[in-house]
Design a protein around this motif. Structure first.
Motif, PDB file in Angstrom:
ATOM      1  N   LYS A   1      -1.157 -10.889  -7.286  1.00 49.90           N
ATOM      2  CA  LYS A   1      -0.721  -9.282  -7.759  1.00 49.90           C
ATOM      3  C   LYS A   1      -1.954  -8.864  -7.933  1.00 49.90           C
ATOM      4  N   ILE A   2      -2.314  -7.290  -7.790  1.00 49.45           N
ATOM      5  CA  ILE A   2      -3.419  -6.611  -8.028  1.00 49.45           C
ATOM      6  C   ILE A   2      -2.985  -5.668  -9.272  1.00 49.45           C
ATOM      7  N   PHE A   3      -3.676  -5.777 -10.268  1.00 51.92           N
ATOM      8  CA  PHE A   3      -3.566  -4.797 -11.293  1.00 51.92           C
ATOM      9  C   PHE A   3      -4.368  -3.642 -11.257  1.00 51.92           C
ATOM     10  N   CYS A   4      -3.729  -2.560 -11.508  1.00 54.19           N
ATOM     11  CA  CYS A   4      -4.467  -1.154 -10.979  1.00 54.19           C
ATOM     12  C   CYS A   4      -4.119  -0.248 -12.477  1.00 54.19           C
ATOM     13  N   PRO A   5      -5.165   0.716 -12.694  1.00 54.07           N
ATOM     14  CA  PRO A   5      -5.064   1.558 -13.907  1.00 54.07           C
ATOM     15  C   PRO A   5      -3.977   2.724 -13.654  1.00 54.07           C
ATOM     16  N   ASP A   6      -3.542   3.148 -12.456  1.00 54.96           N
ATOM     17  CA  ASP A   6      -2.926   4.108 -12.263  1.00 54.96           C
ATOM     18  C   ASP A   6      -2.184   4.079 -10.829  1.00 54.96           C
ATOM     19  N   ALA A   7      -1.035   5.034 -10.650  1.00 56.44           N
ATOM     20  CA  ALA A   7      -0.375   5.084  -9.313  1.00 56.44           C
ATOM     21  C   ALA A   7      -1.228   5.220  -8.340  1.00 56.44           C
ATOM     22  N   LYS A   8      -1.921   6.302  -8.242  1.00 53.50           N
ATOM     23  CA  LYS A   8      -2.867   6.632  -6.979  1.00 53.50           C
ATOM     24  C   LYS A   8      -3.608   5.228  -6.567  1.00 53.50           C
ATOM     25  N   SER A   9      -4.336   4.593  -7.615  1.00 54.05           N
ATOM     26  CA  SER A   9      -4.980   3.460  -7.044  1.00 54.05           C
ATOM     27  C   SER A   9      -4.241   2.368  -6.546  1.00 54.05           C
ATOM     28  N   ALA A  10      -2.776   2.173  -7.147  1.00 49.01           N
ATOM     29  CA  ALA A  10      -2.072   1.190  -6.582  1.00 49.01           C
ATOM     30  C   ALA A  10      -1.526   1.550  -5.497  1.00 49.01           C
ATOM     31  N   GLN A  11      -1.204   2.633  -4.942  1.00 52.16           N
ATOM     32  CA  GLN A  11      -0.791   3.096  -3.589  1.00 52.16           C
ATOM     33  C   GLN A  11      -1.807   2.748  -2.771  1.00 52.16           C
ATOM     34  N   LYS A  12      -3.146   3.141  -2.985  1.00 52.61           N
ATOM     35  CA  LYS A  12      -4.156   2.654  -1.978  1.00 52.61           C
ATOM     36  C   LYS A  12      -4.273   1.334  -1.829  1.00 52.61           C
ATOM     37  N   TRP A  13      -4.349   0.579  -2.870  1.00 52.80           N
ATOM     38  CA  TRP A  13      -4.332  -0.892  -2.665  1.00 52.80           C
ATOM     39  C   TRP A  13      -3.206  -1.556  -2.012  1.00 52.80           C
ATOM     40  N   PHE A  14      -2.136  -1.020  -2.140  1.00 50.47           N
ATOM     41  CA  PHE A  14      -0.826  -1.671  -1.295  1.00 50.47           C
ATOM     42  C   PHE A  14      -1.056  -1.376   0.126  1.00 50.47           C
ATOM     43  N   HIS A  15      -1.335  -0.316   0.549  1.00 55.30           N
ATOM     44  CA  HIS A  15      -1.662  -0.090   1.998  1.00 55.30           C
ATOM     45  C   HIS A  15      -2.805  -0.747   2.437  1.00 55.30           C
ATOM     46  N   ALA A  16      -4.161  -0.667   1.693  1.00 58.87           N
ATOM     47  CA  ALA A  16      -5.071  -1.435   2.102  1.00 58.87           C
ATOM     48  C   ALA A  16      -4.889  -2.923   2.254  1.00 58.87           C
ATOM     49  N   VAL A  17      -4.183  -3.750   1.520  1.00 59.01           N
ATOM     50  CA  VAL A  17      -3.940  -5.171   1.415  1.00 59.01           C
ATOM     51  C   VAL A  17      -3.156  -5.509   2.568  1.00 59.01           C
ATOM     52  N   ARG A  18      -1.993  -4.522   2.663  1.00 58.46           N
ATOM     53  CA  ARG A  18      -0.932  -4.766   4.021  1.00 58.46           C
ATOM     54  C   ARG A  18      -1.783  -4.753   5.244  1.00 58.46           C
ATOM     55  N   LEU A  19      -2.507  -3.879   5.524  1.00 60.23           N
ATOM     56  CA  LEU A  19      -3.184  -3.703   6.744  1.00 60.23           C
ATOM     57  C   LEU A  19      -4.387  -4.980   6.793  1.00 60.23           C
ATOM     58  N   TYR A  20      -5.070  -5.337   5.752  1.00 60.21           N
ATOM     59  CA  TYR A  20      -6.117  -6.411   5.777  1.00 60.21           C
ATOM     60  C   TYR A  20      -5.251  -7.845   6.168  1.00 60.21           C
ATOM     61  N   LEU A  21      -4.016  -8.124   5.320  1.00 65.75           N
ATOM     62  CA  LEU A  21      -3.476  -9.152   5.785  1.00 65.75           C
ATOM     63  C   LEU A  21      -2.961  -9.178   7.208  1.00 65.75           C
ATOM     64  N   LYS A  22      -2.420  -8.109   7.938  1.00 69.33           N
ATOM     65  CA  LYS A  22      -2.006  -7.838   9.249  1.00 69.33           C
ATOM     66  C   LYS A  22      -3.259  -8.098  10.290  1.00 69.33           C
ATOM     67  N   ASP A  23      -4.443  -7.272  10.118  1.00 72.58           N
ATOM     68  CA  ASP A  23      -5.535  -7.081  11.017  1.00 72.58           C
ATOM     69  C   ASP A  23      -6.464  -8.400  10.934  1.00 72.58           C
ATOM     70  N   ARG A  24      -6.743  -8.997   9.740  1.00 73.19           N
ATOM     71  CA  ARG A  24      -7.609  -9.851   9.353  1.00 73.19           C
ATOM     72  C   ARG A  24      -7.121 -11.356   9.554  1.00 73.19           C
ATOM     73  N   LEU A  25      -6.034 -11.455   8.750  1.00 72.48           N
ATOM     74  CA  LEU A  25      -5.407 -12.984   8.591  1.00 72.48           C
ATOM     75  C   LEU A  25      -4.195 -13.091   9.511  1.00 72.48           C
ATOM     76  N   LYS A  26      -3.795 -12.074  10.145  1.00 73.54           N
ATOM     77  CA  LYS A  26      -2.620 -12.302  11.136  1.00 73.54           C
ATOM     78  C   LYS A  26      -1.435 -12.520  10.227  1.00 73.54           C
ATOM     79  N   LEU A  27      -1.119 -11.841   9.130  1.00 68.57           N
ATOM     80  CA  LEU A  27       0.023 -12.287   8.306  1.00 68.57           C
ATOM     81  C   LEU A  27       0.643 -11.085   7.986  1.00 68.57           C
TER      82      LEU A  27
END
Length: 592
Positions: free
Chosen positions: A270-296
């Motif tokens: 889990k990634i803990f965030c202070p607000d919804a805006k930060s959470a939205q940024k993290w959600f999409h950033a992690v999704r892309l990182y897993l796909k592009d860098r770790l092939k998951l």
């Protein structure tokens, strides 16, 4: 091997690289340590595709065992992996790969050498399948982030089939980047990953669950994710000036970076965030990182953003929610609905087993099950409410099934183990002389964060571990309760656990804390001389001390004395017990 592992860890901490690990892996001491480690594992009795278990290896001498491993690794080709399935909590089936025994031994040899290196690199807040760390530490970190750092939004990411989709080429590169640069070792790891699975063929990706080395390799894969997240906030160096370390994050917030803290247990994070805006940024950033860098890939239906102020998030069988308390929010934790249903199902099955076979053995196993549940979930802030409700829901079922084979009353003169963990105010059933532990009687324990100084690969860390060992006594008691000792009376089984509990898990001669597999229970007056199983006639001893008391061969006595390093006072106590066994006293010292 302790000094060798410590040296590897210290060098890895300074980011050295390693090109001669093969010699350490194939050393005599490392192979014998690996054998000793897997010998005590219950899984060592599970055969692979060749039908062999640890029992077959026990027949070999030390020299034969070492020669077998060294010869096998010269031209290493893993044998076929046996495929089996276990049921998951959601009713689906998880595939497991069971390697043959010699391959398991080789994996353990590799794990022992690679783990100190990996531990020097791993992120401090990853907790899955790492020495001394547990799910409770992951939950404690989550609670800290909610209570103190006030992170009330959670990014829940579920990786789709993580263990089945690890990219082999990328994993080898990650090992290389971690400093593991012995090409012989990397080839061995590559061959392990590509070991043929019976009925399925050679896998092109994935780390088979069931292999000894798989959890460590999986940790190496997701280590990149941990550090990528941490470098974007937690360990990012602020460009704005600040005076104290405690002001660092206030300075970082001026930079406009997305704030977030990762907590990971294996592939569950889990990634803990202070607000919804930060959470939205993290959600999409992690999704892309897993796909592009770790092939998951992620599972869209299970991945989400949760506002903990409005609804709970699930983590490792617990629920966590930011509940209002005055002007603040605090973490309220409980038991997930899925886990409650699973507990009900298992409890009913065990109650039914008791009805059909009301033996002391089944009663003790039921108690072990209840104590294990309480030991795991008592860290939840609302555990008492959850288990009181579970007990209420199961009350009629339990009473109707056991009323004909047991007595139902307040415990009269319960054994010390019962009173150590449970109050006697609860009525409970007595089956074959054993009082059943009440499901409802559980009290919340404060969940403490992991002490980052605890480390089996440093001298200072090992000292802290020895100081904290007594905290694991409940875990060892559960293991003792699960041990199957054929032919022993319920009095012996119960008093053995009570004696261990009373002595705080320490050997009554050398004072060393004992894990369950090292515990032997000695009769002061031996059974064959008329000794009973009464509490006063039993002593908790280290298994080697127990062997020394009964040893008759001078060579065996000398070996055990050298190994144990007993003082004169300890030898006197040993001789006292030997006299009850009608054996000659041991001279101290053995060599003049």
């Amino acid at each position: 091997m302790t000094s060798t592992f410590t040296d590897l860890h210290e060098r890895a901490a300074t980011r050295e690289t390693f090109t001669h690990l093969y010699d350490i892996i194939t050393s005599r001491q490392n192979i014998l340590l690996a054998f000793r480690t897997i010998k005590s594992n219950e899984g060592s009795q599970t055969p692979g595709t060749d039908g062999k278990t640890i029992t077959d290896m026990k027949k070999l001498t030390d020299d034969e065992l070492v020669a077998l491993v060294q010869h096998t690794l010269k031209l290493y080709r893993p044998k076929k992996v046996r495929r089996t399935f276990i049921e998951k909590d959601n009713g689906k089936w998880r595939p497991l790969g069971i390697p043959c025994m010699v391959d398991r031994l080789i994996q353990q040899c590799c794990k022992q050498v690679l783990e100190p290196i990996a531990e020097a690199h791993f992120y401090m807040h990853s907790y899955g399948f790492r020495p001394l760390r547990s799910t409770h530490h992951a939950m404690a970190r989550a609670q800290y982030l909610v209570n103190i750092v006030r992170m009330h939004y959670v990014v829940d990411i579920d990786i789709k089939g993580f263990f089945d989709n690890v990219n082999h080429t990328l994993l080898i590169k990650q090992c290389w980047n971690m400093g593991i640069r012995d090409k012989k070792v990397l080839r061995i790891i590559s061959k392990m990953l590509k070991a043929e699975i019976e009925g399925e063929g050679i896998p092109s990706r994935g780390t088979p669950q069931g292999g000894i080395l798989s959890p460590l390799l999986s940790g190496i894969v997701l280590h990149d994710l941990d550090m990528w997240v941490a470098r974007q906030w937690e360990i990012f160096e602020a460009h704005h000036a600040y005076k104290w370390n405690s002001h660092k994050y206030a300075a970082l917030r001026l930079s406009g970076l997305k704030e977030g803290y990762i907590v990971r247990y294996a592939d569950d994070f889990k990634i803990f965030c202070p607000d919804a805006k930060s959470a939205q940024k993290w959600f999409h950033a992690v999704r892309l990182y897993l796909k592009d860098r770790l092939k998951l890939d992620i599972s869209p239906e299970k991945s989400q953003i949760v506002n903990l102020r409005k609804r709970p998030s699930e983590f490792l069988g617990f629920t966590i929610r930011a509940a209002k308390k005055g002007n603040n929010r605090v973490a309220h934790t409980g038991v997930t609905d899925k886990k409650k249903q699973q507990i009900k199902k298992e409890t009913r099955a065990r109650i039914q087993q008791l009805r059909l076979s009301p033996t002391s053995r089944n009663a003790i196993l039921f108690n072990s099950f209840v104590l294990g549940l309480h030991n795991y979930f008592r860290r939840a802030t609302h555990v008492s409410t959850a288990f009181s409700r579970l007990a209420y829901d199961l009350r009629a079922y339990t009473y109707n099934r056991l009323k004909s084979v047991a007595t139902y009353a307040h415990p009269a003169n319960p054994p010390p183990t019962y009173t150590k963990f449970y109050r006697t105010s609860y009525r409970t059933f007595q089956v074959a002389g054993v009082y059943l532990y009440p499901l409802a009687n559980v009290k919340m324990t404060v969940n403490k964060s992991f002490n980052q100084q605890l480390n089996p690969f440093t001298a200072a860390g090992r000292r802290l571990i020895h100081q904290k060992l007594k905290g694991h006594i409940v875990t060892e008691i559960i293991a003792l309760m699960n041990a199957n000792i054929i032919g022993r009376s319920v009095e012996y089984l119960d008093n053995r656990i009570s004696r261990y509990s009373m002595r705080s898990g320490k050997c009554e001669i050398i004072g060393m804390f004992l894990v369950a597999m090292d515990v032997h229970c000695h009769h002061v007056l031996p059974s064959h001389l008329g000794g009973s199983d009464k509490y006063s006639n039993l002593r908790i001893l280290h298994k080697d001390v127990h062997k020394l008391i009964h040893a008759t061969q001078n060579q065996t006595i000398e070996q055990l004395m050298t190994k144990l390093g007993l003082t004169a006072k300890m030898v006197d106590t040993v001789n006292k017990y030997r006299s009850h066994c009608k054996l000659e006293p041991i001279q101290f010292p053995v060599h003049e």
